[in-house]
Design a protein around this motif. Structure first.
Motif, short mmCIF file in Angstrom:
data_model
loop_
_atom_site.label_atom_id
_atom_site.label_comp_id
_atom_site.label_asym_id
_atom_site.label_seq_id
_atom_site.Cartn_x
_atom_site.Cartn_y
_atom_site.Cartn_z
N ALA A 1 0.83 -1.21 0.00
CA ALA A 1 0.00 0.00 0.00
C ALA A 1 0.86 1.26 0.00
CB ALA A 1 -0.93 0.01 1.22
N GLN A 2 2.02 1.21 0.66
CA GLN A 2 2.91 2.38 0.70
C GLN A 2 3.71 2.53 -0.58
OE1 GLN A 2 4.75 0.94 4.30
NE2 GLN A 2 3.99 2.69 5.46
N ASN A 3 3.99 1.43 -1.25
CA ASN A 3 4.69 1.47 -2.53
C ASN A 3 4.36 0.19 -3.30
OD1 ASN A 3 6.31 1.76 -4.73
ND2 ASN A 3 8.24 1.72 -3.63
N PRO A 4 3.44 0.25 -4.25
CA PRO A 4 3.01 -0.96 -4.96
C PRO A 4 3.96 -1.38 -6.08
CG PRO A 4 1.74 0.91 -5.69
CD PRO A 4 2.64 1.42 -4.59
N THR A 5 5.21 -1.01 -5.99
CA THR A 5 6.19 -1.33 -7.03
C THR A 5 7.38 -2.06 -6.42
OG1 THR A 5 5.56 0.68 -8.20
CG2 THR A 5 7.66 -0.31 -8.81
N VAL A 6 7.92 -3.02 -7.15
CA VAL A 6 9.14 -3.73 -6.75
C VAL A 6 10.14 -3.56 -7.88
CG1 VAL A 6 10.15 -6.00 -6.30
CG2 VAL A 6 7.90 -5.44 -5.37
N LEU A 7 11.38 -3.21 -7.54
CA LEU A 7 12.44 -3.17 -8.56
C LEU A 7 13.03 -4.57 -8.65
CD1 LEU A 7 14.20 0.21 -7.73
CD2 LEU A 7 12.60 -0.29 -9.57
N ARG A 8 12.87 -5.21 -9.80
CA ARG A 8 13.26 -6.61 -9.99
C ARG A 8 14.57 -6.69 -10.76
NH1 ARG A 8 10.23 -11.29 -10.61
NH2 ARG A 8 9.55 -10.91 -8.49
N PHE A 9 15.45 -7.54 -10.27
CA PHE A 9 16.74 -7.82 -10.91
C PHE A 9 16.75 -9.31 -11.25
CE2 PHE A 9 17.30 -4.24 -8.08
CZ PHE A 9 18.07 -3.35 -8.81
N ASN A 10 16.62 -9.65 -12.53
CA ASN A 10 16.70 -11.05 -12.94
C ASN A 10 18.17 -11.44 -13.04
OD1 ASN A 10 13.89 -11.39 -13.15
ND2 ASN A 10 13.89 -10.45 -15.17
N VAL A 11 18.53 -12.51 -12.33
CA VAL A 11 19.93 -12.92 -12.24
C VAL A 11 20.06 -14.41 -12.54
CG1 VAL A 11 20.49 -11.12 -10.55
CG2 VAL A 11 19.77 -13.37 -9.74
N GLY B 1 13.28 2.00 2.29
CA GLY B 1 12.31 0.93 2.56
C GLY B 1 11.61 0.40 1.33
N ASN B 2 12.03 0.83 0.13
CA ASN B 2 11.46 0.32 -1.11
C ASN B 2 11.92 -1.12 -1.33
OD1 ASN B 2 10.17 2.82 -2.02
ND2 ASN B 2 12.26 3.55 -2.17
N ILE B 3 11.03 -1.95 -1.83
CA ILE B 3 11.34 -3.36 -2.02
C ILE B 3 12.07 -3.57 -3.34
CG2 ILE B 3 10.39 -5.69 -2.23
CD1 ILE B 3 7.93 -4.62 -0.68
N CYS B 4 13.15 -4.34 -3.26
CA CYS B 4 13.89 -4.80 -4.44
C CYS B 4 13.85 -6.32 -4.41
CB CYS B 4 15.34 -4.33 -4.39
SG CYS B 4 15.55 -2.54 -4.37
N SER B 5 13.97 -6.94 -5.57
CA SER B 5 13.86 -8.39 -5.63
C SER B 5 14.80 -8.96 -6.68
CB SER B 5 12.42 -8.78 -5.97
OG SER B 5 12.29 -10.16 -6.14
N LEU B 6 15.43 -10.06 -6.31
CA LEU B 6 16.18 -10.88 -7.26
C LEU B 6 15.23 -11.96 -7.76
CD1 LEU B 6 19.34 -11.54 -5.03
CD2 LEU B 6 19.05 -9.73 -6.75
N LYS B 7 15.40 -12.40 -8.99
CA LYS B 7 14.59 -13.49 -9.55
C LYS B 7 15.48 -14.33 -10.45
CE LYS B 7 10.93 -15.72 -11.31
NZ LYS B 7 11.58 -16.78 -12.06
N ASP B 8 15.35 -15.65 -10.35
CA ASP B 8 16.14 -16.51 -11.22
C ASP B 8 15.74 -16.29 -12.66
OD1 ASP B 8 13.67 -17.67 -10.58
OD2 ASP B 8 14.41 -19.71 -10.75
N ALA B 9 16.74 -16.06 -13.49
CA ALA B 9 16.50 -15.67 -14.88
C ALA B 9 16.36 -16.87 -15.81
CB ALA B 9 17.64 -14.76 -15.38
#
Length: 126
Positions: free
Chosen positions: A67-77, A112-120
């Motif tokens: 609700a505070q930030n509906p966006t995630v910065l995604r890094f596919n690795v 406090g912004n969410i970042c995420s790694l994801k298997d590429a």
């Protein structure tokens, strides 16, 4: 014609409260190359696009809710566990999770912004 037919460079603008800390986090700690800087903003390369960091955002202690930030910065690795370990040696707390659709690693920036790694290896990202 569609807008997509005209876009030359996609970008994300991230408004921050802790501007200097966020610039240092994304540029120096995560290693996103700086493209240019102007008063009150820094623009970093983010894949084929850019991440522009500006002032006037809102920080919280800890992790923002959706609700505070509906966006995630995604890094596919290529390897989430190895990349998470690398980030942890830089002092970033990464939570690695296994899902039926892949592996992720979640962490936050200084605001406090969410970042995420994801298997590429997901065929959609190949």
């Amino acid at each position: 014609m569609r807008l997509a037919d005209h876009v030359l460079t996609p970008g994300v603008i991230l408004f921050t409260e802790h501007f200097d800390a966020c610039v240092a986090f994304y540029r120096d700690t995560l290693g996103l190359p700086q493209w240019f800087e102007k008063p009150g903003l820094v623009c970093l390369r983010f894949g084929t696009g850019y991440l522009m960091i500006e002032r006037d955002g809102m920080a919280i202690d800890g992790r923002k809710t959706v609700a505070q930030n509906p966006t995630v910065l995604r890094f596919n690795v290529a390897d989430v566990a190895a990349t998470a370990a690398l980030l942890q040696t830089a002092g970033i707390n990464v939570t690695v999770s296994e899902h039926s659709w892949g592996t992720t690693g979640s962490f936050t920036d200084p605001d406090g912004n969410i970042c995420s790694l994801k298997d590429a290896d997901d065929p959609y990202f190949a």
